[in-house]
Motif scaffolding. Structure first.
Motif, short mmCIF file in Angstrom:
data_model
loop_
_atom_site.label_atom_id
_atom_site.label_comp_id
_atom_site.label_asym_id
_atom_site.label_seq_id
_atom_site.Cartn_x
_atom_site.Cartn_y
_atom_site.Cartn_z
N ASP A 8 0.82 -1.22 0.00
CA ASP A 8 0.00 0.00 0.00
C ASP A 8 0.86 1.27 0.00
OD1 ASP A 8 -2.34 -1.44 -0.04
OD2 ASP A 8 -2.54 -1.50 2.14
N GLU A 9 1.91 1.27 0.80
CA GLU A 9 2.76 2.48 0.89
C GLU A 9 3.50 2.74 -0.42
OE1 GLU A 9 5.28 2.86 4.29
OE2 GLU A 9 3.74 2.20 5.71
N TRP A 10 4.00 1.66 -1.04
CA TRP A 10 4.71 1.86 -2.31
C TRP A 10 3.75 2.29 -3.42
CZ3 TRP A 10 9.47 2.97 -2.88
CH2 TRP A 10 10.46 2.45 -2.04
N THR A 12 1.00 3.98 -3.08
CA THR A 12 0.64 5.38 -2.80
C THR A 12 1.75 6.32 -3.25
OG1 THR A 12 -0.70 4.72 -0.90
CG2 THR A 12 0.01 7.02 -1.00
N THR A 13 3.01 5.94 -2.93
CA THR A 13 4.17 6.76 -3.32
C THR A 13 4.26 6.89 -4.84
OG1 THR A 13 5.39 6.06 -1.36
CG2 THR A 13 6.68 6.94 -3.19
N LEU A 14 4.07 5.76 -5.54
CA LEU A 14 4.16 5.79 -7.00
C LEU A 14 3.00 6.56 -7.61
CD1 LEU A 14 5.27 2.08 -7.69
CD2 LEU A 14 6.70 4.12 -7.59
N ALA A 15 1.83 6.50 -7.00
CA ALA A 15 0.66 7.23 -7.50
C ALA A 15 0.81 8.73 -7.32
CB ALA A 15 -0.60 6.74 -6.80
N GLU A 16 1.45 9.14 -6.21
CA GLU A 16 1.62 10.57 -5.91
C GLU A 16 2.71 11.22 -6.75
OE1 GLU A 16 2.41 10.54 -1.77
OE2 GLU A 16 0.29 10.43 -1.17
N GLN A 17 3.58 10.40 -7.30
CA GLN A 17 4.72 10.94 -8.05
C GLN A 17 4.38 11.02 -9.53
OE1 GLN A 17 8.54 9.61 -6.46
NE2 GLN A 17 9.09 9.09 -8.56
N GLU A 18 4.82 12.07 -10.20
CA GLU A 18 4.60 12.19 -11.64
C GLU A 18 5.66 11.38 -12.35
OE1 GLU A 18 3.98 15.89 -13.45
OE2 GLU A 18 2.69 16.64 -11.88
N LEU A 19 5.35 10.13 -12.62
CA LEU A 19 6.34 9.22 -13.20
C LEU A 19 6.40 9.37 -14.72
CD1 LEU A 19 5.62 6.04 -11.10
CD2 LEU A 19 7.64 7.48 -10.98
N PRO A 20 7.59 9.20 -15.29
CA PRO A 20 7.73 9.30 -16.75
C PRO A 20 6.88 8.28 -17.49
CG PRO A 20 9.88 9.24 -15.66
CD PRO A 20 8.87 8.93 -14.62
N THR A 21 6.61 7.13 -16.86
CA THR A 21 5.83 6.10 -17.53
C THR A 21 4.41 6.55 -17.83
OG1 THR A 21 5.57 5.26 -15.29
CG2 THR A 21 7.03 4.05 -16.73
N LEU A 22 3.96 7.60 -17.16
CA LEU A 22 2.60 8.08 -17.39
C LEU A 22 2.53 9.05 -18.56
CD1 LEU A 22 1.46 8.65 -13.70
CD2 LEU A 22 0.90 6.76 -15.21
N ASN A 23 3.66 9.24 -19.24
CA ASN A 23 3.69 10.09 -20.42
C ASN A 23 2.57 9.69 -21.39
OD1 ASN A 23 4.69 10.22 -23.42
ND2 ASN A 23 5.72 11.88 -22.36
N ALA A 24 1.89 10.69 -21.94
CA ALA A 24 0.73 10.43 -22.80
C ALA A 24 1.07 9.55 -23.99
CB ALA A 24 0.16 11.76 -23.28
N TYR A 182 13.94 -5.91 1.67
CA TYR A 182 14.27 -4.48 1.52
C TYR A 182 13.03 -3.59 1.39
CZ TYR A 182 19.26 -5.45 0.86
OH TYR A 182 20.56 -5.82 1.04
N LEU A 183 12.01 -4.07 0.65
CA LEU A 183 10.88 -3.21 0.31
C LEU A 183 9.59 -3.58 1.04
CD1 LEU A 183 11.40 -3.25 -3.57
CD2 LEU A 183 12.34 -1.59 -1.94
N GLY A 184 9.55 -4.81 1.53
CA GLY A 184 8.34 -5.26 2.21
C GLY A 184 7.24 -5.66 1.26
N VAL A 185 7.58 -5.82 -0.04
CA VAL A 185 6.58 -6.21 -1.05
C VAL A 185 7.30 -6.87 -2.22
CG1 VAL A 185 6.68 -3.95 -2.20
CG2 VAL A 185 4.65 -5.40 -2.49
N ASP A 186 6.65 -7.84 -2.83
CA ASP A 186 7.20 -8.50 -4.01
C ASP A 186 7.07 -7.55 -5.21
OD1 ASP A 186 8.06 -10.25 -5.92
OD2 ASP A 186 6.33 -11.58 -5.83
#
Length: 466
Positions: A8-10, A12-24, A182-186
């Motif tokens: 959930d935390e990761w 949320t972090t990825l959703a809040e960040q403007e990632l390059p992968t979301l490029n139109a 390290y991350l707490g998630v697969d």
């Protein structure tokens, strides 16, 4: 900076960040791939919205790799006709994705991860002609995005991500347990949810599920990914031997042919990275001279050059493309003729530059990234200047006449050098280069070098005529 752990935390972090992968562009092309009714006009509209992307696409379409006839391509619609819809879609997605990720973040870890994804895509795409079934045309894109969660995680700039990836690279088979530590998630769980949230396609989702009864296309995606993970250990490593066998089974070819294909695509990845304008990836792409199985000299027949020349002729008769014939030609000179290092340098008439495109031999891998020769800065009397003036095959022997090697000093050769022109309608389009590194070259090698140059000249002429 607080520590992030768990799914959930990761997310949320990825959703809040403007990632390059979301490029139109990336999103739209992925959606285009899933739409059976999409047309060339849809891809054209996406490309034309971005002037820089349009310029890059046209430059790639006019490169000798994709356009050995050098017929001028001035519009995107013409590029689609020439390259094919799938090819141009792959080019557009790859260049956009890589450039967006690298923008302002040229970190070593990010470059390494992008190079691995790019290499995986090239390896997977090479399997397409051997496969039956649906979604084959989506294999390149799916393999390119197979490790999207890793790229997204790196983009967060979190130190714990770096620590995880460094540990994972030491032991790729322990990725699941290391991710939990390290991350707490697969990471595969993150990938599946990101692919779903970002609508990146059914084939990619299937590949990430990695079921025993996956489709041939999904298996090709995962094989490309595994090859890109383990190839740095060498083609003779236990991991790569197993992957060569799996590739042979999937493609219904011999293990030896599968091994040759994997090695050729390892080099092809660097060639394409150069053409796409992402040379920054080359240093992290595999060096064929380091991963290749060392041949036992006693087993090499004295007619090896003739065997390889025969392979070139068979390829030409079968309609193989210019890049494959060029790679076979360089291999014939390096392995069959015993020339230490060989390269093809392409002339960019607009910028007046010589650009290293195809290479073979120890120490040549990074030439594509490091060597550019400005033709307008050559001085009278230096070797390359004299060659360009005469445009005739040249054999430089320092023992006979020590000349100023000038710009060719970048190649680092202190021994003999061969040069030959590659011409189309009397215009110099590229040149073939070979050297003995520190030693001498023979008259037989010079004849074989000229023979290969003549074959490439004939192929360019044939391509232009057809």
């Amino acid at each position: 900076m607080t520590e992030i752990r768990g799914f959930d935390e990761w997310m949320t972090t990825l959703a809040e960040q403007e990632l390059p992968t979301l490029n139109a562009v990336v999103r739209e092309i992925c959606e285009l791939s899933e739409n059976e009714k999409c047309r060339a006009e849809d891809l054209t509209k996406i490309i034309l919205r971005d002037a820089d992307l349009t310029s890059k696409v046209l430059k790639i379409a006019n490169s000798v790799h994709y356009n050995p006839s050098f017929a001028s391509i001035k519009t995107v619609s013409r590029a689609i006709v020439h390259l094919g819809f799938d090819n141009l879609r792959n080019i557009t997605l790859a260049t956009t994705l890589i450039e967006n990720f690298l923008q302002g973040k040229p970190k070593t870890l990010l470059i390494k991860s992008l190079a691995r994804s790019f290499h995986a895509a090239v390896q997977a795409k090479a399997m397409v002609p051997f496969l039956d079934g649906e979604k084959k045309e989506q294999i390149f894109i799916a393999a390119l995005l197979r490790n999207i969660s890793e790229l997204a995680l790196i983009s967060t700039g979190r130190k714990v991500v770096e620590n995880f990836i460094e540990a994972r690279d030491q032991d790729p088979q322990a990725e699941h347990s290391l991710a939990l530590e390290y991350l707490g998630v697969d990471t595969s769980l993150l990938s599946r949810h990101l692919i779903k949230d970002w609508t990146l396609g059914d084939l990619l989702s299937e590949a990430c599920e990695n079921h025993v009864h996956s489709s041939a296309a999904a298996r090709a995606v995962n094989l490309g990914n595994q090859i890109s993970t383990y190839i740095h250990r060498g083609i003779k490593s236990p991991e790569m031997q197993k992957l060569c066998q799996q590739t042979a089974t999937l493609c219904k070819v011999s293990v030896d042919d599968a091994k040759k294909q994997i090695l050729m695509m390892a080099d092809e990845a660097s060639v394409i990275a150069k053409i796409y304008g992402v040379e920054v990836l080359i240093s992290s792409l595999p060096d064929p001279a380091l991963i290749k199985e060392k041949e036992v000299s006693a087993e090499k027949p004295d007619y090896l050059f003739q065997q390889q020349l025969n392979q070139i002729h068979k390829g030409m008769l079968a309609g193989d493309d210019f890049p494959k014939i060029t790679q076979l030609s360089l291999a014939a000179l390096h392995e069959g003729s015993g020339i230490a290092r060989v390269a093809i340098l392409v002339v960019d008439h607009k910028s007046k530059m010589l650009d290293v495109r195809y290479v073979v031999g120890k120490g040549t891998h990074l030439w594509r990234q490091r060597i550019k020769i400005n033709l307008e800065q050559l001085h009278k009397g230096e070797l390359l200047h004299e060659f360009l003036r005469t445009q005739q095959p040249l054999w430089y022997q320092p023992s006979d006449a020590l000349k100023d090697t000038g710009a060719l000093q970048m190649m680092g050769a202190s021994g003999a050098i061969f040069l030959a022109p590659l011409l189309l309608n009397k215009r110099l389009m590229a040149l073939a280069y070979a050297d003995a590194e520190t030693g001498a070259l023979s008259a037989r090698q010079f004849e074989e070098f000229q023979l290969i140059a003549n074959q490439l000249n004939l192929m360019m002429r044939f391509s232009a005529g057809s």
